[in-house]
Design a protein around this motif. Structure first.
Motif, PDB file in Angstrom:
ATOM      1  N   GLY A  61      10.053 -10.588  -7.201  1.00  0.00           N
ATOM      2  CA  GLY A  61      10.409 -11.634  -8.196  1.00  0.00           C
ATOM      3  C   GLY A  61      12.061 -12.432  -8.167  1.00  0.00           C
ATOM      4  O   GLY A  61      11.936 -12.672  -8.829  1.00  0.00           O
ATOM      5  N   ASN A  62      12.407 -11.891  -6.857  1.00  0.00           N
ATOM      6  CA  ASN A  62      13.938 -12.238  -6.901  1.00  0.00           C
ATOM      7  C   ASN A  62      13.619 -12.985  -5.100  1.00  0.00           C
ATOM      8  O   ASN A  62      12.240 -12.158  -4.300  1.00  0.00           O
ATOM      9  CB  ASN A  62      14.717 -11.528  -7.022  1.00  0.00           C
ATOM     10  CG  ASN A  62      14.749 -10.345  -6.330  1.00  0.00           C
ATOM     11  OD1 ASN A  62      14.344 -10.072  -5.103  1.00  0.00           O
ATOM     12  ND2 ASN A  62      14.874  -8.885  -7.203  1.00  0.00           N
ATOM     13  N   PRO A  63      14.856 -13.315  -4.634  1.00  0.00           N
ATOM     14  CA  PRO A  63      14.330 -14.078  -2.660  1.00  0.00           C
ATOM     15  C   PRO A  63      14.258 -12.355  -2.208  1.00  0.00           C
ATOM     16  O   PRO A  63      13.813 -12.927  -1.008  1.00  0.00           O
ATOM     17  CB  PRO A  63      15.983 -14.560  -3.065  1.00  0.00           C
ATOM     18  CG  PRO A  63      16.500 -15.138  -4.489  1.00  0.00           C
ATOM     19  CD  PRO A  63      15.582 -13.718  -5.668  1.00  0.00           C
ATOM     20  N   HIS A  64      15.084 -12.079  -2.578  1.00  0.00           N
ATOM     21  CA  HIS A  64      14.682 -10.673  -1.758  1.00  0.00           C
ATOM     22  C   HIS A  64      13.975  -9.657  -2.220  1.00  0.00           C
ATOM     23  O   HIS A  64      13.763  -8.098  -1.424  1.00  0.00           O
ATOM     24  CB  HIS A  64      16.053  -9.714  -1.379  1.00  0.00           C
ATOM     25  CG  HIS A  64      16.721 -10.593  -0.377  1.00  0.00           C
ATOM     26  ND1 HIS A  64      16.980 -10.444   0.424  1.00  0.00           N
ATOM     27  CD2 HIS A  64      17.953 -11.463  -1.054  1.00  0.00           C
ATOM     28  CE1 HIS A  64      17.642 -11.626   0.779  1.00  0.00           C
ATOM     29  NE2 HIS A  64      18.637 -11.589   0.208  1.00  0.00           N
ATOM     30  N   GLY A  65      12.723  -9.958  -3.173  1.00  0.00           N
ATOM     31  CA  GLY A  65      11.694  -8.539  -3.057  1.00  0.00           C
ATOM     32  C   GLY A  65      10.355  -8.765  -2.507  1.00  0.00           C
ATOM     33  O   GLY A  65      10.043  -9.910  -1.562  1.00  0.00           O
ATOM     34  N   GLY A  66      10.020  -8.223  -3.249  1.00  0.00           N
ATOM     35  CA  GLY A  66       8.522  -8.130  -2.009  1.00  0.00           C
ATOM     36  C   GLY A  66       8.209  -6.559  -1.331  1.00  0.00           C
ATOM     37  O   GLY A  66       8.992  -6.279  -1.300  1.00  0.00           O
ATOM     38  N   VAL A  67       6.957  -6.640  -1.476  1.00  0.00           N
ATOM     39  CA  VAL A  67       6.958  -5.257  -0.369  1.00  0.00           C
ATOM     40  C   VAL A  67       6.106  -5.270   0.072  1.00  0.00           C
ATOM     41  O   VAL A  67       4.404  -5.634   0.038  1.00  0.00           O
ATOM     42  CB  VAL A  67       6.458  -3.763  -1.581  1.00  0.00           C
ATOM     43  CG1 VAL A  67       5.922  -2.647  -1.370  1.00  0.00           C
ATOM     44  CG2 VAL A  67       7.073  -3.958  -3.185  1.00  0.00           C
ATOM     45  N   LEU A  68       5.693  -5.049   1.892  1.00  0.00           N
ATOM     46  CA  LEU A  68       4.766  -5.189   2.673  1.00  0.00           C
ATOM     47  C   LEU A  68       4.597  -3.817   3.215  1.00  0.00           C
ATOM     48  O   LEU A  68       5.501  -2.753   3.427  1.00  0.00           O
ATOM     49  CB  LEU A  68       5.762  -5.841   3.878  1.00  0.00           C
ATOM     50  CG  LEU A  68       4.835  -6.090   5.225  1.00  0.00           C
ATOM     51  CD1 LEU A  68       3.706  -6.770   4.962  1.00  0.00           C
ATOM     52  CD2 LEU A  68       5.830  -6.997   6.287  1.00  0.00           C
ATOM     53  N   ILE A  69       3.309  -3.430   3.004  1.00  0.00           N
ATOM     54  CA  ILE A  69       2.472  -2.098   3.684  1.00  0.00           C
ATOM     55  C   ILE A  69       1.388  -2.222   4.504  1.00  0.00           C
ATOM     56  O   ILE A  69       1.037  -2.959   4.494  1.00  0.00           O
ATOM     57  CB  ILE A  69       1.672  -1.142   2.109  1.00  0.00           C
ATOM     58  CG1 ILE A  69       3.280  -1.511   1.467  1.00  0.00           C
ATOM     59  CG2 ILE A  69       0.817  -0.751   2.689  1.00  0.00           C
ATOM     60  CD1 ILE A  69       2.486  -0.347  -0.241  1.00  0.00           C
ATOM     61  N   LEU A  70       1.913  -1.697   5.327  1.00  0.00           N
ATOM     62  CA  LEU A  70       1.082  -1.724   6.817  1.00  0.00           C
ATOM     63  C   LEU A  70       0.153  -0.639   7.191  1.00  0.00           C
ATOM     64  O   LEU A  70       0.963   0.373   7.169  1.00  0.00           O
ATOM     65  CB  LEU A  70       1.845  -2.116   7.835  1.00  0.00           C
ATOM     66  CG  LEU A  70       2.932  -3.305   7.652  1.00  0.00           C
ATOM     67  CD1 LEU A  70       3.864  -3.389   8.819  1.00  0.00           C
ATOM     68  CD2 LEU A  70       2.016  -4.671   8.046  1.00  0.00           C
ATOM     69  N   ILE A  71      -0.581  -0.573   7.348  1.00  0.00           N
ATOM     70  CA  ILE A  71      -1.576   1.075   7.270  1.00  0.00           C
ATOM     71  C   ILE A  71      -2.646   1.099   8.381  1.00  0.00           C
ATOM     72  O   ILE A  71      -3.340  -0.562   8.468  1.00  0.00           O
ATOM     73  CB  ILE A  71      -2.219   1.249   5.592  1.00  0.00           C
ATOM     74  CG1 ILE A  71      -0.989   1.100   4.542  1.00  0.00           C
ATOM     75  CG2 ILE A  71      -3.266   2.322   5.774  1.00  0.00           C
ATOM     76  CD1 ILE A  71      -1.945   1.172   2.933  1.00  0.00           C
ATOM     77  N   LYS A  72      -2.719   1.693   9.186  1.00  0.00           N
ATOM     78  CA  LYS A  72      -3.145   2.193  10.146  1.00  0.00           C
ATOM     79  C   LYS A  72      -5.181   1.655  10.128  1.00  0.00           C
ATOM     80  O   LYS A  72      -5.630   1.810   9.134  1.00  0.00           O
ATOM     81  CB  LYS A  72      -3.657   2.719  11.416  1.00  0.00           C
ATOM     82  CG  LYS A  72      -1.711   3.326  12.165  1.00  0.00           C
ATOM     83  CD  LYS A  72      -2.869   2.756  12.932  1.00  0.00           C
ATOM     84  CE  LYS A  72      -1.660   2.886  13.618  1.00  0.00           C
ATOM     85  NZ  LYS A  72      -1.475   2.930  15.318  1.00  0.00           N
ATOM     86  N   GLN A  73      -5.687   1.070  11.086  1.00  0.00           N
ATOM     87  CA  GLN A  73      -6.806   0.435  10.560  1.00  0.00           C
ATOM     88  C   GLN A  73      -7.911   1.536  10.677  1.00  0.00           C
ATOM     89  O   GLN A  73      -8.844   1.288   9.450  1.00  0.00           O
ATOM     90  CB  GLN A  73      -7.187  -0.668  11.572  1.00  0.00           C
ATOM     91  CG  GLN A  73      -6.748  -1.739  11.785  1.00  0.00           C
ATOM     92  CD  GLN A  73      -7.042  -2.566  12.234  1.00  0.00           C
ATOM     93  OE1 GLN A  73      -7.838  -2.590  12.955  1.00  0.00           O
ATOM     94  NE2 GLN A  73      -6.851  -4.229  11.606  1.00  0.00           N
ATOM     95  N   TYR A  74      -7.884   2.632  11.165  1.00  0.00           N
ATOM     96  CA  TYR A  74      -8.339   3.652  10.934  1.00  0.00           C
ATOM     97  C   TYR A  74      -8.410   4.356   9.840  1.00  0.00           C
ATOM     98  O   TYR A  74      -9.559   5.376   9.548  1.00  0.00           O
ATOM     99  CB  TYR A  74      -8.109   4.755  12.241  1.00  0.00           C
ATOM    100  CG  TYR A  74      -7.437   6.044  12.172  1.00  0.00           C
ATOM    101  CD1 TYR A  74      -6.372   6.791  10.971  1.00  0.00           C
ATOM    102  CD2 TYR A  74      -6.186   5.332  13.251  1.00  0.00           C
ATOM    103  CE1 TYR A  74      -5.738   7.563  10.923  1.00  0.00           C
ATOM    104  CE2 TYR A  74      -4.658   6.239  12.639  1.00  0.00           C
ATOM    105  CZ  TYR A  74      -4.864   7.467  11.756  1.00  0.00           C
ATOM    106  OH  TYR A  74      -3.765   7.795  11.601  1.00  0.00           O
ATOM    107  N   ILE A  75      -7.510   4.436   8.958  1.00  0.00           N
ATOM    108  CA  ILE A  75      -7.538   4.830   7.455  1.00  0.00           C
ATOM    109  C   ILE A  75      -8.406   3.583   6.817  1.00  0.00           C
ATOM    110  O   ILE A  75      -7.335   2.354   6.516  1.00  0.00           O
ATOM    111  CB  ILE A  75      -5.677   5.175   6.913  1.00  0.00           C
ATOM    112  CG1 ILE A  75      -5.169   5.470   8.309  1.00  0.00           C
ATOM    113  CG2 ILE A  75      -5.691   5.322   5.582  1.00  0.00           C
ATOM    114  CD1 ILE A  75      -3.808   6.237   6.904  1.00  0.00           C
ATOM    115  N   ARG A  76      -9.181   4.114   6.314  1.00  0.00           N
ATOM    116  CA  ARG A  76      -9.798   3.497   4.884  1.00  0.00           C
ATOM    117  C   ARG A  76      -8.967   2.942   3.602  1.00  0.00           C
ATOM    118  O   ARG A  76      -8.380   4.077   3.447  1.00  0.00           O
ATOM    119  CB  ARG A  76     -11.238   4.607   4.485  1.00  0.00           C
ATOM    120  CG  ARG A  76     -11.917   4.126   5.232  1.00  0.00           C
ATOM    121  CD  ARG A  76     -13.252   4.759   5.325  1.00  0.00           C
ATOM    122  NE  ARG A  76     -14.272   4.593   3.651  1.00  0.00           N
ATOM    123  CZ  ARG A  76     -14.864   5.477   3.142  1.00  0.00           C
ATOM    124  NH1 ARG A  76     -16.093   6.040   4.224  1.00  0.00           N
ATOM    125  NH2 ARG A  76     -15.011   5.525   2.121  1.00  0.00           N
TER     126      ARG A  76
END
Length: 131
Positions: free
Chosen positions: A108-123
């Protein structure tokens, strides 16, 4: 054994039969316990695995991109969570982490946000929610 079949399920009956066979075929109780102990250790060791995660409150991905790369290159992470990412180029992330699924939620603000990276072998799958 016939009375056990009346009470136990087919699978439980097979397990019970295996246990009683091992019990009767052992020379003494210590040998029986050693057999069971070795089997339980083998199963426990074969199922042991770890999920390596990184959670980094970065306060702007553009400013901290070098630190993110340094951390992720030195560690073998299954899940990487970056908090307060702000704006970033998705293709840069895709190129830097080709073997990860990428999930992003704008903040909701200029520095907001969440990025989640999950290895492809995990369903995994993203669940959309109505707010």
């Amino acid at each position: 054994m016939n009375s056990a079949r009346c009470i136990l399920s087919e699978n439980d009956c097979k397990i019970f039969q295996t246990i009683t066979d091992e019990w009767h075929n052992s020379i003494n109780i210590e040998e029986c316990f050693l057999t069971w102990e070795s089997k339980s250790k083998c199963k426990a060791q074969s199922k042991t695995s770890f999920l390596h995660t990184l959670c980094f409150h970065i306060r702007g991905l553009g400013l901290r991109w070098g630190e993110v790369l340094l951390l992720t290159l030195n560690g073998k992470f299954d899940v990487i969570t970056l908090l307060e990412t702000g704006k970033f180029c998705k293709s840069t992330i895709t190129n830097a982490f080709p073997d990860y699924n990428i999930f992003y939620q704008k903040g909701g603000n200029p520095h907001g946000g969440v990025l989640i990276l999950i290895k492809q072998y995990i369903r995994v799958s993203r669940i959309q929610r109505d707010v």
